[in-house]
Design an enzyme around this catalytic site. Structure first.
Site, PDB file in Angstrom:
ATOM      1  N   GLU A  92     -18.358 -11.416 -17.318  1.00 26.94           N
ATOM      2  CA  GLU A  92     -17.427 -11.849 -16.160  1.00 26.94           C
ATOM      3  C   GLU A  92     -17.877 -13.474 -15.626  1.00 26.94           C
ATOM      4  OE1 GLU A  92     -14.479 -10.390 -15.625  1.00 26.94           O
ATOM      5  OE2 GLU A  92     -14.972  -8.897 -16.297  1.00 26.94           O
ATOM      6  N   ARG A 109     -15.031  -1.112   3.725  1.00 21.87           N
ATOM      7  CA  ARG A 109     -14.816  -2.353   3.966  1.00 21.87           C
ATOM      8  C   ARG A 109     -15.061  -2.818   5.070  1.00 21.87           C
ATOM      9  NH1 ARG A 109     -10.808  -5.371   1.507  1.00 21.87           N
ATOM     10  NH2 ARG A 109      -8.869  -4.690   2.351  1.00 21.87           N
ATOM     11  N   ARG A 127       0.854  -1.366  -0.070  1.00 22.95           N
ATOM     12  CA  ARG A 127       0.105  -0.062   0.081  1.00 22.95           C
ATOM     13  C   ARG A 127       0.911   1.225   0.082  1.00 22.95           C
ATOM     14  NH1 ARG A 127      -2.540  -4.333   1.151  1.00 22.95           N
ATOM     15  NH2 ARG A 127      -4.805  -4.371   0.587  1.00 22.95           N
ATOM     16  N   GLU A 150     -10.498 -16.224 -18.070  1.00 19.79           N
ATOM     17  CA  GLU A 150     -10.001 -15.558 -19.180  1.00 19.79           C
ATOM     18  C   GLU A 150     -10.539 -15.998 -20.454  1.00 19.79           C
ATOM     19  OE1 GLU A 150      -9.289 -12.509 -18.642  1.00 19.79           O
ATOM     20  OE2 GLU A 150      -8.665 -12.609 -16.667  1.00 19.79           O
ATOM     21  N   HIS A 155      -8.394  -2.377 -10.111  1.00 21.02           N
ATOM     22  CA  HIS A 155      -9.458  -1.907 -10.814  1.00 21.02           C
ATOM     23  C   HIS A 155      -9.556  -0.427 -10.470  1.00 21.02           C
ATOM     24  CE1 HIS A 155      -9.647  -6.000 -10.838  1.00 21.02           C
ATOM     25  NE2 HIS A 155     -10.581  -6.130 -11.922  1.00 21.02           N
TER      26      HIS A 155
HETATM   27  O1  X8Z Z   1     -10.147  -8.817 -12.609  1.00 17.46           O
HETATM   28  C1  X8Z Z   1     -10.544 -10.004 -12.299  1.00 17.46           C
HETATM   29  C2  X8Z Z   1     -10.289 -10.721 -13.601  1.00 17.46           C
HETATM   30  C3  X8Z Z   1     -10.113  -9.837 -14.911  1.00 17.46           C
HETATM   31  S1  X8Z Z   1     -11.415  -9.469 -15.481  1.00 17.46           S
HETATM   32  C4  X8Z Z   1      -9.143 -11.710 -13.296  1.00 17.46           C
HETATM   33  N1  X8Z Z   1     -11.213 -10.241 -11.425  1.00 17.46           N
HETATM   34  C5  X8Z Z   1     -11.646  -9.485 -10.243  1.00 17.46           C
HETATM   35  C6  X8Z Z   1     -10.224  -9.461  -9.413  1.00 17.46           C
HETATM   36  O2  X8Z Z   1      -9.505  -9.933  -9.773  1.00 17.46           O
HETATM   37  O3  X8Z Z   1     -10.499  -8.607  -8.621  1.00 17.46           O
HETATM   38  C7  X8Z Z   1     -11.906 -11.586 -11.374  1.00 17.46           C
HETATM   39  C8  X8Z Z   1     -12.513 -11.947  -9.861  1.00 17.46           C
HETATM   40  C9  X8Z Z   1     -12.652 -10.597  -9.675  1.00 17.46           C
HETATM   41 ZN    ZN Z   2     -12.726 -11.129 -16.289  1.00 14.07          ZN
END
Ligand code: X8Z
Ligand code: ZN
Length: 612
Positions: free
Chosen positions: A411, A487, A186, A384, A511
């Site tokens: 997803e 959280r 972090r 994937e 993300h």
């Molecule tokens: O980001 C992803 C995939 C790619 S779309 C590996 N996932 C999320 C994460 O890693 O936070 C899949 C589960 C949740």
């Molecule tokens: Zn994915």
């Protein structure tokens, strides 16, 4: 725009806009608008859509290749290129979105209306139509993602990557080491906070220009219903599954209390986030050995077996491909194997976060992942590949419909297939010799719940945080506090110690700097069980859902493929109904799947005070 490539489902057709077709007068008067008095007609709308799709289709490949090169070879120059391609893509898509709005009042056939809506609301990070601001935005988004992907933390004089730090969190039981690594990762993100705040400002401005109150409303407008209805849907779904999570949390906390003692993990209150076997405490199966039910062990450990049998990344992917082939899907093209990146290169920085791509929107499909030989990545490979098979299945749709029925579908596809990785399936492909008896069921279910149930509140809170940021309810000085408030409220987890004043912990989750919306995963984790239940029913399966595998079932494969081929050409409830018989997203399948485990947990928790 660029970030829309980073996960398969994120590859919305809109994102495939690129620079060749970028018009220097973007934001200026469109043909329709300059025709002054003449109100636009259906023919005008049809002509516009044809032009927009052609422009997007023709130009997407260039941008995709720029991003592929940058994602697999991060340096100053590829960042520069990605930033430029991103700006050009944004400028094109904003221009098309603004033009699409001019046809909003027309009474059009559903298909055209859908396409116009997609053009208007499908930009993940929009901007006002101002070249300088668009360029500033693109530099920020490129910098955020590359800061994350090249981040390291030094231990004993050695800079460790996220994968290396994650391996420690996943396997260590040393509380001091866990805390050091958790806090260490972090330290990559405080530097992102200022960029993030400026990005939100620009993107909200962009959303306003397109007629949305803010970017939260725009993101929630991509589900074939008004944004506020979708938000209520999400609450409804969470209400269905929340009791499962509380039981799991309660049982896991009790075991961790026993393992680490009151001073580290008290028997009440939130769970320490560094003890759950995952950098973000989002999936917990790595601590199965600590928290699995006694006397119900499945008797095998997939990570160990994959390593013992000498699996490498290629073999993991081939095994995933073979599953899809068994359902009747065509093998992956040779180019998939020539062009994918499936192991982490040693000599350069790459975006290791897994993703699936279709570079020409036809069949130049590839994955990019720094595969490790373990059970988690065995699942991720299927995840994937699910994106890739979906992308190929809808490649004959009109350009704008070459995406998921909604992003949760995208997803869910690979994960749905992953639910068929049962002990019997592992026996069939020679990974285990004997199928564990029925009294191992609780262990199998617990292992699964540690990933699938534990994920739900995390899948929900990430975008709850972003929505509140986009709505201005959370301001930059409160970014971190609001993150931990959510959280704690949803996941019942807490940091191992006080957070520094400059902490920006959301930035330490891919993300956020990668700008990939997260609601899709919450939806996926609910829907993949709906798909599984429906498929097992089609297959005539009568046993418990967690023992059902559709491996080798071409009849199910055919109906599955029909869902994939539709892409986004119809409202998602229609697509869902054809495969599952229901028009609603619904938590009852995941509840049914885990019912035996929940009965057991309720009993085990009977004398405990659950909650936090
Ligand atoms: O980001 C992803 C995939 C790619 S779309 C590996 N996932 C999320 C994460 O890693 O936070 C899949 C589960 C949740
Ligand atoms: Zn994915």
């Amino acid at each position: 725009m660029k970030t829309m490539w980073l996960c398969g489902a994120a590859i919305s057709a809109l994102a495939l806009a690129a620079c060749d077709a970028y018009a220097p007068d973007a934001g200026g008067e469109s043909e329709a608008a300059s025709a002054e008095a003449a109100a636009p007609t259906q023919e005008d709308a049809a002509a516009f859509l044809e032009r927009a799709e052609a422009e997007l289709a023709e130009t997407s490949e260039y941008a995709a290749r720029v991003y592929w090169v940058q994602n697999t070879y991060i340096n100053h120059d590829t960042n520069w290129l990605a930033s430029r391609a991103g700006a050009e893509s944004t400028e094109l898509s904003v221009r098309l979105a603004e033009e699409a709005a001019e046809y909003a009042d027309l009474d059009l056939p559903q298909e055209m209306q859908r396409k116009l809506n997609m053009l208007r609301s499908g930009i993940t990070i929009p901007a006002p139509a101002d070249t300088e601001i668009v360029e500033e935005l693109s530099e920020i988004t490129t910098r955020l993602e590359s800061t994350y992907s090249t981040g390291t933390f030094e231990i004993d004089g050695e800079g460790l990557t996220l994968n290396e730090l994650s391996n420690i969190i996943e396997n260590s039981r040393d509380r001091e080491e866990l805390r050091e690594v958790w806090e260490g990762w972090r330290t990559v993100s405080p530097v992102m906070a200022e960029d993030y705040a400026r990005m939100v400002e620009i993107a909200n401005d962009g959303a306003n220009h397109l007629g949305f109150d803010n970017l939260a409303q725009m993101w929630l407008s991509n589900y074939d219903m008004p944004a506020d209805e979708m938000e209520a849907e999400v609450e409804r779904l969470w209400g269905q599954v929340e009791p499962l999570y509380e039981q799991l949390h309660c049982a896991v906390r009790a075991e961790l209390n026993e393992e680490y003692g009151d001073a580290v993990q008290p028997a009440d209150g939130p769970i320490r986030a560094d003890l759950l076997g995952n950098m973000w405490a989002q999936q917990w199966s790595n601590i199965y050995p600590l928290v699995g039910p006694e006397d119900s062990d499945p008797g095998y450990d997939l990570t160990t077996i994959l390593n013992e049998q000498g699996y490498d990344a290629r073999r993991m992917v081939e095994t995933g491909e073979a599953f899809f082939s068994s359902l009747g899907f065509e093998p992956l093209p040779d180019t998939f194997w020539e062009r994918s990146l499936i192991t982490e290169p040693e000599d350069r920085d790459v975006v290791c976060h897994p993703s699936a791509w279709n570079l020409d929107n036809v069949d130049d499909i590839r994955i990019k992942m720094c595969t490790e030989i373990n059970a988690e990545d065995f699942q991720t490979v299927h995840h994937e590949l699910g994106h890739n098979y979906y992308q190929r299945a809808y490649n004959e749709q009109d350009f704008l419909f070459r995406t998921g029925a909604h992003d949760g579908f995208h997803e869910a596809i690979g994960d749905f297939v992953g639910l068929s990785i049962t002990p019997e399936y592992l026996r069939q492909i020679g990974l285990i010799d004997e199928v564990p008896p029925a009294d191992a069921d609780l262990g199998i279910l617990m292992n699964q719940a540690l990933d699938k149930i534990a994920f739900l509140p995390f899948g929900l809170m990430v975008d709850k945080w972003r929505w509140s940021v986009f709505r201005g309810e959370t301001t930059p000085e409160n970014y971190n506090e609001a993150w931990w408030e959510l959280r704690t409220r949803y996941q019942g987890v807490a940091p191992p110690g006080p957070r520094p004043d400059d902490a920006f912990d959301p930035g330490a989750k891919y993300h956020i700097p990668g700008n990939t919306p997260y609601l899709r995963y919450f939806l996926s984790f609910i829907m993949q069980f709906q798909f599984h239940q429906a498929a097992c029913e089609m297959a005539g399966w009568e046993g418990p859902l967690h023992r059902c595998s559709i491996y080798g079932n071409e009849e199910v494969g055919e109906r599955f493929n029909a869902m994939l081929e539709a892409g986004a050409s119809e409202p998602w409830p229609d697509v869902l109904e054809r495969f599952t018989g229901t028009r609603e997203m619904d938590g009852s399948a995941i509840i049914a799947y885990f019912e035996p485990l929940m009965d057991h947990l309720e009993e085990a928790n009977a004398d405990r005070e659950c909650g936090w």
